[in-house]
Design a protein around this motif. Sequence first.
Motif, PDB file in Angstrom:
ATOM      1  N   LYS A  57     -43.764  77.164   3.622  1.00 37.26           N
ATOM      2  CA  LYS A  57     -43.304  76.507   2.400  1.00 37.26           C
ATOM      3  C   LYS A  57     -42.503  77.454   1.513  1.00 37.26           C
ATOM      4  N   TYR A  58     -42.843  78.731   1.548  1.00 34.56           N
ATOM      5  CA  TYR A  58     -42.115  79.714   0.756  1.00 34.56           C
ATOM      6  C   TYR A  58     -40.659  79.802   1.209  1.00 34.56           C
ATOM      7  N   TYR A  59     -40.444  79.852   2.520  1.00 36.07           N
ATOM      8  CA  TYR A  59     -39.079  79.978   3.035  1.00 36.07           C
ATOM      9  C   TYR A  59     -38.286  78.674   2.929  1.00 36.07           C
ATOM     10  N   GLN A  60     -38.960  77.592   2.611  1.00 32.44           N
ATOM     11  CA  GLN A  60     -38.267  76.323   2.384  1.00 32.44           C
ATOM     12  C   GLN A  60     -37.818  76.172   0.934  1.00 32.44           C
ATOM     13  N   LEU A  61     -38.268  77.078   0.066  1.00 33.10           N
ATOM     14  CA  LEU A  61     -37.843  77.056  -1.340  1.00 33.10           C
ATOM     15  C   LEU A  61     -36.416  77.594  -1.465  1.00 33.10           C
ATOM     16  N   PRO A  62     -35.676  77.168  -2.480  1.00 26.83           N
ATOM     17  CA  PRO A  62     -34.369  77.799  -2.752  1.00 26.83           C
ATOM     18  C   PRO A  62     -34.569  79.300  -2.984  1.00 26.83           C
ATOM     19  N   PHE A  63     -33.607  80.096  -2.602  1.00 24.56           N
ATOM     20  CA  PHE A  63     -33.767  81.551  -2.650  1.00 24.56           C
ATOM     21  C   PHE A  63     -34.140  82.038  -4.050  1.00 24.56           C
ATOM     22  N   GLN A  64     -33.563  81.435  -5.083  1.00 19.26           N
ATOM     23  CA  GLN A  64     -33.834  81.880  -6.454  1.00 19.26           C
ATOM     24  C   GLN A  64     -35.267  81.584  -6.900  1.00 19.26           C
ATOM     25  N   GLU A  65     -35.966  80.707  -6.163  1.00 17.21           N
ATOM     26  CA  GLU A  65     -37.355  80.392  -6.503  1.00 17.21           C
ATOM     27  C   GLU A  65     -38.356  81.159  -5.646  1.00 17.21           C
ATOM     28  N   GLN A  66     -37.862  82.006  -4.784  1.00 14.19           N
ATOM     29  CA  GLN A  66     -38.737  82.774  -3.911  1.00 14.19           C
ATOM     30  C   GLN A  66     -39.209  84.033  -4.640  1.00 14.19           C
ATOM     31  N   ASN A  67     -40.334  83.912  -5.318  1.00 21.53           N
ATOM     32  CA  ASN A  67     -40.878  85.008  -6.107  1.00 21.53           C
ATOM     33  C   ASN A  67     -42.413  84.992  -6.037  1.00 21.53           C
ATOM     34  N   LYS A  68     -43.045  85.960  -6.687  1.00 23.85           N
ATOM     35  CA  LYS A  68     -44.504  86.100  -6.624  1.00 23.85           C
ATOM     36  C   LYS A  68     -45.233  84.908  -7.233  1.00 23.85           C
ATOM     37  N   LEU A  69     -44.689  84.388  -8.326  1.00 21.14           N
ATOM     38  CA  LEU A  69     -45.335  83.248  -8.978  1.00 21.14           C
ATOM     39  C   LEU A  69     -45.352  82.037  -8.050  1.00 21.14           C
TER      40      LEU A  69
END
Length: 262
Positions: A57-69
């Motif tokens: 699910k993390y890698y399916q997020l837009p790149f700018q939303e790929q963070n620790k939170l």
Amino acid sequence: METWNHPVSIKTITDYHLESFIRCPYKFYYHHVLSLNDGEIKWREIVQYIINQVVQKYYQLPFQEQNKLSILKLFDPYSSYISPQLFEARSHYYMTLAKITDHLLQFLTSRKNQHPPLFLYEKLKTYTRELETHLSVTFELVEWSTHSFTIKKFLVEADDELIKLYNYLIVVFSDKAFGKLPEKIEIIQLFTGEIYTYSPSEEDASQGIFYLNYMKSLLQQPRDYKRTASMRECMSCPFTQQCKDDYKISKEIKNSTLNFLH
């Protein structure tokens, strides 16, 4: 047990079955050959499942939303899946979750590649003539690299034998299915935080065939299965008592045969 003497027919070799066999041949036999299951879920299985879900699910997020939170938010829906009762002790429960969460945060947020993955938890299958069988592999994360592609696998725990198995399996599969070897294979062990990096060569493909042929011959002969030497595996195994009983019977039969021959 009489069924130990019957060869196992293998039409497809999967990464999951090989991993199970490496961890303990006896457990593999009860679970996959006899299809026995006590219905219990063990801590490593549920933690590995959650890791797979979060990474995917993390890698399916837009790149700018790929963070620790975002990672912590992805973990949250699965928090109720992990009960302290699944673990050896409450301290083991807290230590395991803390280490795995911390290491996953480190590895996922260190990503520099903004391109979408080439494969993300995709199951692929190919026929291997030398093995006379199909190989089935789930590619968790495959990213483009400078000259080829890089394969990453996230595991709760991994020993040397499991790492060697996975490297050879990926090399052989890539050679047969894609006609190209990965530039790099990374196995990320989340409990310890170690990364095992392997850059395969063409020679590794032929060695991989030899190794997988050897593994196939072991899988086909249950009478030659040996119990694991890992106390950790036995402690978390649902077939411990049955394993002890069968092992005792087979040992008694073997001793009786030796006495008769003498």
